[in-house]
Write a protein that holds these residues in place. Structure first.
Motif, short mmCIF file in Angstrom:
data_model
loop_
_atom_site.label_atom_id
_atom_site.label_comp_id
_atom_site.label_asym_id
_atom_site.label_seq_id
_atom_site.Cartn_x
_atom_site.Cartn_y
_atom_site.Cartn_z
N SER A 22 0.83 -1.20 0.00
CA SER A 22 0.00 0.00 0.00
C SER A 22 0.86 1.26 0.00
CB SER A 22 -0.90 0.00 1.23
OG SER A 22 -0.14 0.22 2.39
N MET A 23 0.22 2.35 -0.31
CA MET A 23 0.91 3.64 -0.37
C MET A 23 1.45 4.04 1.01
SD MET A 23 1.66 6.05 -2.44
CE MET A 23 1.69 7.75 -2.85
N GLN A 24 0.67 3.73 2.05
CA GLN A 24 1.10 4.10 3.41
C GLN A 24 2.37 3.38 3.81
OE1 GLN A 24 -2.39 3.12 5.63
NE2 GLN A 24 -3.35 5.10 5.29
N SER A 25 2.46 2.09 3.50
CA SER A 25 3.66 1.36 3.88
C SER A 25 4.87 1.80 3.06
CB SER A 25 3.45 -0.15 3.75
OG SER A 25 3.15 -0.49 2.42
N SER A 26 4.64 2.19 1.80
CA SER A 26 5.74 2.70 0.98
C SER A 26 6.28 4.01 1.54
CB SER A 26 5.28 2.92 -0.45
OG SER A 26 4.89 1.71 -1.04
N ILE A 27 5.38 4.87 1.97
CA ILE A 27 5.80 6.14 2.57
C ILE A 27 6.54 5.88 3.88
CG2 ILE A 27 4.98 8.30 3.60
CD1 ILE A 27 2.67 8.19 1.55
N GLY A 28 6.04 4.94 4.66
CA GLY A 28 6.69 4.60 5.92
C GLY A 28 8.09 4.06 5.72
N ILE A 29 8.26 3.20 4.73
CA ILE A 29 9.58 2.63 4.44
C ILE A 29 10.53 3.72 3.98
CG2 ILE A 29 10.82 1.12 2.85
CD1 ILE A 29 8.36 -0.75 2.98
N ALA A 30 10.06 4.61 3.11
CA ALA A 30 10.90 5.71 2.64
C ALA A 30 11.31 6.62 3.80
CB ALA A 30 10.17 6.51 1.57
#
Length: 64
Positions: free
Chosen positions: A2-10
């Motif tokens: 999901s977009m949220q997890s991608s932002i969190g990883i970044a």
């Protein structure tokens, strides 16, 4: 993913790179090595460069 997890990883990776850059700067200051200080500063700038788009994407996601 999901977009949220991608932002969190970044964001996490940006913070890690920023912290390592600052640690290298501190080590360079203690040893009085200009090249080490510049390398750490570059790492810190790269960490911020990752964090800024992640923060913008997170703000956009929250606003939606």
């Amino acid at each position: 993913m999901s977009m949220q997890s991608s932002i969190g990883i970044a964001a996490v990776l940006g913070l890690i790179v920023l912290a390592l850059g600052v640690a290298v700067v501190v080590a360079g200051i203690r040893r009085r090595q200009r090249r080490t200080i510049l390398t750490g500063a570059l790492g810190a700038v790269l960490g911020v460069a990752v964090l800024v788009p992640a923060a913008i994407a997170a703000a956009d996601l929250l606003a939606a």
